[in-house]
Design a protein around this motif. Structure first.
Motif, short mmCIF file in Angstrom:
data_model
loop_
_atom_site.label_atom_id
_atom_site.label_comp_id
_atom_site.label_asym_id
_atom_site.label_seq_id
_atom_site.Cartn_x
_atom_site.Cartn_y
_atom_site.Cartn_z
N ALA A 173 0.84 -1.20 0.00
CA ALA A 173 0.00 0.00 0.00
C ALA A 173 0.88 1.26 0.00
N ARG A 174 2.01 1.21 0.70
CA ARG A 174 2.94 2.34 0.74
C ARG A 174 3.48 2.64 -0.66
N ALA A 175 3.80 1.60 -1.43
CA ALA A 175 4.30 1.79 -2.80
C ALA A 175 3.22 2.41 -3.68
N LYS A 176 1.99 1.99 -3.50
CA LYS A 176 0.89 2.56 -4.28
C LYS A 176 0.65 4.02 -3.88
N LEU A 177 0.75 4.30 -2.60
CA LEU A 177 0.60 5.68 -2.13
C LEU A 177 1.69 6.56 -2.74
N LEU A 178 2.91 6.07 -2.79
CA LEU A 178 4.01 6.82 -3.37
C LEU A 178 3.74 7.14 -4.84
N ARG A 179 3.30 6.14 -5.60
CA ARG A 179 2.99 6.39 -7.02
C ARG A 179 1.87 7.41 -7.16
N MET A 180 0.87 7.31 -6.30
CA MET A 180 -0.24 8.26 -6.35
C MET A 180 0.26 9.67 -6.02
N GLN A 181 1.11 9.78 -5.01
CA GLN A 181 1.63 11.10 -4.63
C GLN A 181 2.48 11.70 -5.73
N GLN A 182 3.29 10.89 -6.38
CA GLN A 182 4.10 11.39 -7.47
C GLN A 182 3.22 11.93 -8.59
N ALA A 183 2.14 11.22 -8.89
CA ALA A 183 1.20 11.69 -9.91
C ALA A 183 0.51 12.98 -9.47
N CYS A 184 0.15 13.05 -8.19
CA CYS A 184 -0.49 14.27 -7.67
C CYS A 184 0.45 15.46 -7.77
N MET A 185 1.72 15.27 -7.46
CA MET A 185 2.68 16.37 -7.52
C MET A 185 2.94 16.80 -8.97
N ARG A 186 2.97 15.84 -9.89
CA ARG A 186 3.11 16.21 -11.31
C ARG A 186 1.89 17.00 -11.77
N TYR A 187 0.70 16.55 -11.35
CA TYR A 187 -0.52 17.28 -11.71
C TYR A 187 -0.51 18.68 -11.11
N ARG A 188 -0.13 18.78 -9.83
CA ARG A 188 -0.09 20.09 -9.17
C ARG A 188 0.85 21.04 -9.90
N SER A 189 2.03 20.55 -10.24
CA SER A 189 3.00 21.39 -10.95
C SER A 189 2.45 21.84 -12.31
N ALA A 190 1.86 20.91 -13.05
CA ALA A 190 1.32 21.24 -14.37
C ALA A 190 0.14 22.20 -14.26
N ALA A 191 -0.74 21.95 -13.29
CA ALA A 191 -1.91 22.81 -13.12
C ALA A 191 -1.50 24.24 -12.75
N CYS A 192 -0.52 24.36 -11.87
CA CYS A 192 -0.08 25.69 -11.45
C CYS A 192 0.73 26.39 -12.54
N GLU A 193 1.45 25.61 -13.32
CA GLU A 193 2.14 26.20 -14.48
C GLU A 193 1.11 26.75 -15.47
N TYR A 194 0.05 25.99 -15.69
CA TYR A 194 -1.02 26.45 -16.58
C TYR A 194 -1.70 27.69 -16.01
N GLU A 195 -2.04 27.65 -14.73
CA GLU A 195 -2.74 28.77 -14.10
C GLU A 195 -1.90 30.04 -14.15
N SER A 196 -0.61 29.90 -13.91
CA SER A 196 0.25 31.09 -13.90
C SER A 196 0.61 31.56 -15.31
N SER A 197 0.30 30.75 -16.31
CA SER A 197 0.60 31.16 -17.69
C SER A 197 -0.26 32.35 -18.12
N ALA A 198 -1.31 32.61 -17.39
CA ALA A 198 -2.14 33.78 -17.69
C ALA A 198 -1.35 35.07 -17.53
N VAL A 199 -0.31 35.04 -16.71
CA VAL A 199 0.54 36.21 -16.50
C VAL A 199 2.01 35.88 -16.84
N ALA A 200 2.18 34.98 -17.81
CA ALA A 200 3.52 34.50 -18.18
C ALA A 200 4.45 35.65 -18.51
#
Length: 144
Positions: A77-104
């Motif tokens: 379960a710990r390994a699955k949590l790690l994979r999920m967290q890595q995906a969440c962090m990639r999503y967070r980074s991409a989402a915030c990059e997109y959001e901040s592109s409005a003032v790029a």
């Protein structure tokens, strides 16, 4: 301290999560001395610093919550949590990059990006906090 290569998790891998958490707590503590500035920041630099510090506090909370949950799980379960967290962090980074592109390219881009990172990190902390609190009969809940 800056976000390494635009990804906050790179800093965690680079410095080690525990050392990073200790540094973030120190930053959060130091902001208390000038906390009045963040109540009503006037300059762009002050707004950006406050947003960055808000992100650091959220990231420290996230690191603690994630580590506590991870330690409580079985290895598979710990390994699955790690994979999920890595995906969440990639999503967070991409989402915030997109959001901040409005003032790029503008001076407000880091402000918008750090506010987004803080907001999404706090949201993820709430999700992590809810994970071990399974309702009776929830068959999709990962038990410890």
């Amino acid at each position: 301290m800056t976000v390494a290569n635009g990804n906050p998790m790179n800093a965690c891998r680079l410095f080690g999560c525990l050392r990073l958490a200790a540094m973030l707590v120190a930053v959060a503590s130091s902001t208390a001395a000038w906390g009045d500035d963040c109540a009503a920041p006037v300059t762009q630099r002050a707004m950006q610093k406050c947003a960055y510090d808000e992100f650091l506090v959220a990231q420290a909370d996230y690191a603690g919550r994630y580590q506590a949950l991870s330690r409580s799980l079985a290895p598979d379960a710990r390994a699955k949590l790690l994979r999920m967290q890595q995906a969440c962090m990639r999503y967070r980074s991409a989402a915030c990059e997109y959001e901040s592109s409005a003032v790029a390219g503008g001076s407000a881009q880091p402000l918008v990006q750090y506010r987004c990172l803080a907001r999404m990190t706090r949201s993820r902390v709430d999700e992590l906090a809810a994970m071990p609190n399974c309702r009776e009969g929830d068959i999709a809940c990962v038990r410890r």
